[in-house]
Structure formats: structure tokens, C-alpha cells
Design a protein around this motif. Structure first.
Motif, mmCIF file in Angstrom:
data_model
loop_
_atom_site.group_PDB
_atom_site.id
_atom_site.type_symbol
_atom_site.label_atom_id
_atom_site.label_comp_id
_atom_site.label_asym_id
_atom_site.label_seq_id
_atom_site.Cartn_x
_atom_site.Cartn_y
_atom_site.Cartn_z
ATOM 1 N N PRO A 45 -31.801 -45.579 -16.101
ATOM 2 C CA PRO A 45 -32.079 -46.541 -17.168
ATOM 3 C C PRO A 45 -32.219 -45.870 -18.539
ATOM 4 N N PHE A 46 -31.590 -46.483 -19.546
ATOM 5 C CA PHE A 46 -31.653 -46.065 -20.940
ATOM 6 C C PHE A 46 -31.022 -44.704 -21.180
ATOM 7 N N THR A 47 -30.134 -44.288 -20.259
ATOM 8 C CA THR A 47 -29.423 -43.021 -20.435
ATOM 9 C C THR A 47 -27.958 -43.237 -20.057
ATOM 10 N N GLN A 48 -27.191 -42.203 -20.222
ATOM 11 C CA GLN A 48 -25.811 -42.200 -19.738
ATOM 12 C C GLN A 48 -25.667 -41.214 -18.572
ATOM 13 N N ILE A 49 -26.789 -40.927 -17.907
ATOM 14 C CA ILE A 49 -26.801 -40.001 -16.779
ATOM 15 C C ILE A 49 -26.658 -40.812 -15.497
ATOM 16 N N ALA A 50 -25.631 -40.481 -14.721
ATOM 17 C CA ALA A 50 -25.350 -41.221 -13.492
ATOM 18 C C ALA A 50 -25.960 -40.521 -12.284
ATOM 19 N N LEU A 51 -26.420 -41.338 -11.353
ATOM 20 C CA LEU A 51 -26.832 -40.789 -10.061
ATOM 21 C C LEU A 51 -25.593 -40.235 -9.377
ATOM 22 N N LEU A 103 -22.264 -54.877 -18.769
ATOM 23 C CA LEU A 103 -22.578 -53.606 -18.118
ATOM 24 C C LEU A 103 -24.095 -53.472 -17.935
ATOM 25 N N ALA A 104 -24.861 -53.867 -18.941
ATOM 26 C CA ALA A 104 -26.325 -53.792 -18.849
ATOM 27 C C ALA A 104 -26.842 -54.698 -17.731
ATOM 28 N N MET A 105 -26.258 -55.880 -17.592
ATOM 29 C CA MET A 105 -26.676 -56.799 -16.518
ATOM 30 C C MET A 105 -26.375 -56.184 -15.142
ATOM 31 N N VAL A 106 -25.217 -55.575 -15.007
ATOM 32 C CA VAL A 106 -24.838 -54.954 -13.729
ATOM 33 C C VAL A 106 -25.754 -53.771 -13.433
ATOM 34 N N GLN A 107 -26.020 -52.942 -14.447
ATOM 35 C CA GLN A 107 -26.910 -51.802 -14.244
ATOM 36 C C GLN A 107 -28.323 -52.275 -13.882
ATOM 37 N N ALA A 108 -28.786 -53.334 -14.533
ATOM 38 C CA ALA A 108 -30.106 -53.887 -14.202
ATOM 39 C C ALA A 108 -30.117 -54.372 -12.750
ATOM 40 N N HIS A 109 -29.028 -55.000 -12.325
ATOM 41 C CA HIS A 109 -28.914 -55.451 -10.929
ATOM 42 C C HIS A 109 -29.007 -54.247 -9.985
#
Length: 178
Positions: free
Chosen positions: A120-126, A44-50
Motif C-alpha cells: 500500500p502507498f508504494t510501487q513495491i510489489a510482493l 488500479l487503486a480499487m483493484v489493489q484495495a481489493h
């Protein structure tokens, strides 16, 4: 002949190389996710970083496009023949189009696939601007992957052309951007 050869402005060089580094990171993150189990925090972190690298590219493309279309590029010395100048312009337009299209397609894919793009570094979604739609998500993802694969070739051709100019034509094309 002047000893000072024209180069791109520092802002254009910085944007060019920053976007290049971000493109490499986008590929590293999306390909690297395969090293982790589906559903794992690392994947999940890799996908979010992407996602965030793609959004960063999109954000940097606005000033890059403004600079590219508002200020002429420094002239190549010696000047290019017309048969090389036209493909060079076309290649740059294609690169710019792909650098905007890829992140937009990625956003469309994520939104229609119901994936959150977390700050980044949160659980807040756009906020998603499109409702989930599995069929549309699949279509967007196919186009995103197709453009991504084509991008390997276009970037490779861009690099090969820069090397051709530097080592064979011996002009200042590459030096203008370094």
C-alpha cells in the motif's frame, strides 16, 4: 438460571466482525472498480484495495481458525436439536473454507495473470510465487468468481439463520456474537 449467558470471547467477536467488514469492503472495491475506466489510476487503486482487503482477511483467518478449533463455542441456550446442530457446524466449516479459499484463489489469479500486488502507498510489489500463465489465470479467476458468487448465498444463509434463531427460535445464537 444464571443471568449471565455465555458469549464468544471478545477476540472471537472482534475477528468475526472485522472479517465481516473486510468482506463487505472486498465486494465494494471489486464491484466499484467498474465505475472507472480500464487502466485508470482509480481503477488500479480499487483493484489493489481489493487485493489487500483479501490478504487482510487471510491474515485474520489464522487466529480465527486457531480460536475456533482450540476453544469450544459457547453453548446455545436453549440447546439446538441435532437436526439443526449439524447444519450449523457444516455452515461454519463452509464459511471458514471459503474465507481461506477466496484470498488464496485471488492471489493465484493475480500471480498467474501477471498482476502486481503492490505494498500500500508504494510501487513495491510482493514477489509472485507463480509464473504468468494466461490459461491458468483464467481458470483461477473463474473459480474465484464462482466462489465469490456462492459466498453471497452462503453469507445470506448465515445471516438468515442468525435472524431465524433470534426472532423465531428466540435462542441466544445471535446475542453470543454481539
Amino acid at each position: 438460571m444464571p443471568s449471565h449467558r455465555p458469549r464468544y470471547a471478545p477476540s472471537r467477536r472482534a475477528l468475526h466482525w472485522s472479517i465481516f467488514v473486510l468482506m463487505v469492503l472486498a465486494y465494494v472495491f471489486i464491484e466499484g472498480r467498474e465505475n472507472f475506466e480500464r487502466g485508470s489510476a482509480a481503477r488500479l487503486a480499487m483493484v489493489q484495495a481489493h487485493f489487500w482487503v483479501g490478504l487482510s482477511i487471510l491474515a485474520l483467518m489464522l487466529p480465527r481458525l486457531l480460536l475456533a478449533f482450540s476453544r469450544p463455542a459457547p453453548a446455545v441456550s436453549p440447546p439446538l436439536p441435532a437436526w439443526q446442530a449439524f447444519p450449523a457446524k457444516a455452515m461454519h466449516l463452509l464459511l471458514y473454507a471459503m474465507l481461506v479459499a477466496q484470498p488464496v484463489l485471488g492471489l493465484l489469479t493475480a500471480w498467474t495473470d501477471g498482476k502486481d500486488i503492490l505494498l500500500p502507498f508504494t510501487q513495491i510489489a510482493l514477489p509472485a510465487l507463480l509464473a504468468p500463465d494466461a490459461s491458468l489465470a483464467h481458470d483461477f479467476e473463474d473459480v474465484h468468481e464462482l466462489v465469490g458468487t456462492a459466498f453471497y448465498w452462503v453469507v445470506g444463509l448465515h445471516v438468515a439463520a442468525a435472524l431465524y434463531h433470534h426472532f423465531f427460535r428466540r435462542d441466544d445464537t445471535l446475542r453470543r456474537m454481539t
